[in-house]
Write an enzyme that holds these catalytic residues in place. Structure first.
Site, PDB file in Angstrom:
ATOM      1  N   ARG A 222      55.756   9.002 -28.348  1.00  0.00           N
ATOM      2  CA  ARG A 222      56.372   9.080 -29.727  1.00  0.00           C
ATOM      3  C   ARG A 222      55.394   9.755 -30.397  1.00  0.00           C
ATOM      4  O   ARG A 222      54.351   9.465 -30.505  1.00  0.00           O
ATOM      5  CB  ARG A 222      56.612   7.700 -30.088  1.00  0.00           C
ATOM      6  CG  ARG A 222      57.044   7.596 -31.734  1.00  0.00           C
ATOM      7  CD  ARG A 222      57.465   6.192 -32.126  1.00  0.00           C
ATOM      8  NE  ARG A 222      57.254   6.132 -33.506  1.00  0.00           N
ATOM      9  CZ  ARG A 222      57.577   5.048 -34.109  1.00  0.00           C
ATOM     10  NH1 ARG A 222      57.846   3.913 -33.656  1.00  0.00           N
ATOM     11  NH2 ARG A 222      57.541   5.247 -35.280  1.00  0.00           N
ATOM     12  N   TYR A 248      52.267   0.759 -20.860  1.00  0.00           N
ATOM     13  CA  TYR A 248      52.269   1.016 -22.286  1.00  0.00           C
ATOM     14  C   TYR A 248      50.658   1.727 -22.770  1.00  0.00           C
ATOM     15  O   TYR A 248      49.626   0.970 -22.305  1.00  0.00           O
ATOM     16  CB  TYR A 248      52.484  -0.383 -23.186  1.00  0.00           C
ATOM     17  CG  TYR A 248      52.812  -0.003 -24.601  1.00  0.00           C
ATOM     18  CD1 TYR A 248      53.819   0.320 -25.116  1.00  0.00           C
ATOM     19  CD2 TYR A 248      51.496   0.036 -25.502  1.00  0.00           C
ATOM     20  CE1 TYR A 248      53.913   0.465 -26.556  1.00  0.00           C
ATOM     21  CE2 TYR A 248      51.679   0.258 -26.876  1.00  0.00           C
ATOM     22  CZ  TYR A 248      52.747   0.321 -27.553  1.00  0.00           C
ATOM     23  OH  TYR A 248      52.943   0.580 -28.751  1.00  0.00           O
ATOM     24  N   PHE A 313      52.103   6.356 -32.676  1.00  0.00           N
ATOM     25  CA  PHE A 313      51.640   7.094 -31.561  1.00  0.00           C
ATOM     26  C   PHE A 313      51.983   6.024 -30.614  1.00  0.00           C
ATOM     27  O   PHE A 313      51.455   4.812 -30.607  1.00  0.00           O
ATOM     28  CB  PHE A 313      50.374   7.473 -31.238  1.00  0.00           C
ATOM     29  CG  PHE A 313      49.703   8.005 -29.766  1.00  0.00           C
ATOM     30  CD1 PHE A 313      50.086   8.963 -29.351  1.00  0.00           C
ATOM     31  CD2 PHE A 313      49.566   7.047 -28.988  1.00  0.00           C
ATOM     32  CE1 PHE A 313      49.783   9.489 -28.252  1.00  0.00           C
ATOM     33  CE2 PHE A 313      49.036   7.086 -27.837  1.00  0.00           C
ATOM     34  CZ  PHE A 313      49.340   8.218 -27.283  1.00  0.00           C
ATOM     35  N   GLU A 314      52.748   6.401 -29.280  1.00  0.00           N
ATOM     36  CA  GLU A 314      52.687   5.454 -28.175  1.00  0.00           C
ATOM     37  C   GLU A 314      53.099   6.350 -27.288  1.00  0.00           C
ATOM     38  O   GLU A 314      54.069   7.309 -27.253  1.00  0.00           O
ATOM     39  CB  GLU A 314      53.381   4.080 -28.359  1.00  0.00           C
ATOM     40  CG  GLU A 314      54.810   4.269 -28.818  1.00  0.00           C
ATOM     41  CD  GLU A 314      55.538   2.848 -29.399  1.00  0.00           C
ATOM     42  OE1 GLU A 314      56.767   3.143 -29.599  1.00  0.00           O
ATOM     43  OE2 GLU A 314      55.133   1.981 -29.429  1.00  0.00           O
ATOM     44  N   ILE A 315      52.739   6.229 -25.900  1.00  0.00           N
ATOM     45  CA  ILE A 315      53.136   6.716 -24.700  1.00  0.00           C
ATOM     46  C   ILE A 315      53.399   5.596 -23.754  1.00  0.00           C
ATOM     47  O   ILE A 315      52.741   4.553 -23.580  1.00  0.00           O
ATOM     48  CB  ILE A 315      52.233   7.295 -23.882  1.00  0.00           C
ATOM     49  CG1 ILE A 315      51.725   8.798 -24.908  1.00  0.00           C
ATOM     50  CG2 ILE A 315      52.535   7.912 -22.490  1.00  0.00           C
ATOM     51  CD1 ILE A 315      50.870   9.604 -24.172  1.00  0.00           C
TER      52      ILE A 315
END
Ligand code: GDP
Ligand code: MN
Length: 420
Positions: A222, A248, A313-315
């Site tokens: 994101r 995560y 921000f996240e992956i």
């Protein structure tokens, strides 16, 4: 990745926290306690949680945490030291992971979307060519589609969010909603009476991973308009997640405004009481329940520090959200109306889900991803990074907002602390 166990078993099996004094085993000592009558809260979670030295002055806790953060960020690093980093030797035949770069945006966000896409392309995606998904509750104008398409050689999917998925449910009591938002407004809570913001937070919390286009993918990264990416990323971050069993990934961790979530933790405990088997035996309880740096927050929420992975921000692996624990829990949350009677952010929701239902060893701090979303920065000291000052986190008056060090101190093991 999940290894759900019943709460008493979790208590019995959990190793004492390496950093903490052994927690006195109050009311719960596992085996003998009948599963159905054990209240999760107050007893189970708190006995998993180490006991704090309440006599440490808060100012010292803040100072120590901040100094520790800066000293960690100032260490020279490069890439994660695993032996399975994947690089695109030949981009034309490179086989992608099942992943997408995704953003939610409106037409008015065009400039900010382009600003950040340019950096993501330059630092990462021009080497890999992952597709993008751009979600909107409205319709994109031709100009938006045109400009975004020209920013990348990758496929871009422009997707509409169905009104049934986006709008607030019709059973929300609008007079209750109005009066509650008035209270939040008086407390200066940002976006309190902006319904679209509540819709956005709810959508990101419970719905985005089930959008038909998103359903085609397992992993997402994101991003948000007007954020900065400072460092070259020369390995495949999605394959890193896949090959190292990560659920995560985050870069920055912060406290939230407690006024936005009076019932989020109590409702979560209610749910856990009825569904004890969902609690992961390696849940990040100390991270979630820390109460030394901003004890006012932990007290206000009834036990949650408000510390969260900053979700702009996240992956992450969407199969985790699609799984039973996260799905059932967010269903419970949603039917309380808290996304509208309060102003729950998607960041604390993701964090509680991950913290309670995932194994903390499957959560990854992307220490090497230099990132800024005003007013907070993660700037590694690395040859790969340009345009940020190593160690810089935020303005002086916001330095008590850092809680990454709680993750580092309470939830990471030595292997993960030495990964970079
Ligand atoms: P903040 O970071 O909490 O201040 O929130 P932002 O304004 O950055 O919004 C978070 C993300 O949601 C951004 O990607 C926005 O573009 C997006 N967003 C916020 N509200 C809406 C909305 O009403 N519609 C759409 N399509 N996107 C939105
Ligand atoms: Mn934002």
């Amino acid at each position: 990745a999940e290894a759900p166990v019943s709460v008493p078993a979790a208590v019995a099996e959990l190793d004492p926290q390496p950093h903490a004094e052994a927690a006195p085993d109050d009311n719960l000592n596992g085996k003998d306690t009948p599963v159905d009558t054990t209240p999760v809260h107050a007893n189970a979670l708190e006995s998993l949680h180490f006991k704090h030295h309440k006599d440490t002055p808060r100012e010292k806790v803040v100072e120590d945490n901040y100094n520790q953060l800066v000293s960690i960020l100032q260490q020279v690093i490069s890439e994660p030291k695993v032996d399975n980093l994947v690089r695109p030797i030949n981009p034309s035949t490179y086989k992608l992971a099942n992943a997408t770069l995704m953003i939610m945006a409106r037409n008015q966000d065009l400039r900010g979307v382009l600003y950040t896409m340019r950096q993501i392309e330059e630092k990462f995606n021009s080497k890999f060519h992952y597709p993008y998904v751009i979600l909107n509750d409205g319709d994109f104008k031709d100009n938006f589609i045109d400009r975004v398409t020209k920013m990348t050689t990758s496929k871009v999917y422009f997707e509409k969010i169905e009104p049934e998925e986006w709008n607030q449910p019709d059973w929300i009591d609008s007079s209750k909603q109005k009066s509650q938002m008035k209270v939040l407004k008086q407390q200066n809570i940002a976006y309190a009476n902006k319904v679209s913001y509540h819709n956005m937070c709810r959508y990101y919390s419970i719905n985005f991973f089930n959008h038909p286009r998103m359903r085609e993918f397992k992993y997402y990264w994101r991003f948000e308009p007007n954020t900065d990416y400072f460092c070259d990323i020369d390995y495949d971050v999605f394959k890193f997640m896949e090959m190292n069993n990560k659920v995560y990934g985050f870069v920055i961790s912060l406290y939230d405004a407690q006024e936005t979530m009076p019932s989020l933790w109590p409702e979560t405990l209610k749910f856990l009481n009825k569904n004890k088997n969902y609690l992961n035996k390696n849940a990040a309880i100390d991270f979630l329940m820390e109460d030394m740096q901003n004890p006012v927050k932990t007290e206000f929420t009834g036990g949650y520090s408000t510390c969260h992975f900053w979700s702009n921000f996240e992956i992450a692996d969407m199969d985790f959200y699609r799984g039973e624990a996260y799905t059932e829990w967010t269903k419970h949350l949603d039917q309380t109306g808290g996304f509208y009677y309060e102003r729950w952010g998607d960041a604390p929701v993701h964090t509680l889900g991950v913290g309670l239902f995932a194994d903390r060893n499957d959560v990854h701090w992307f220490r090497d991803i230099g990132y800024k979303h005003h007013p907070y920065t993660n700037c590694p000291h690395s040859d790969k990074c340009h345009g940020c000052e190593p160690g810089l986190f935020t303005y002086e008056h916001l330095k008590d907002q850092n809680c990454l060090t709680n993750w580092w101190n309470y939830e990471m093991d030595d292997t993960s602390r030495q990964l970079y």
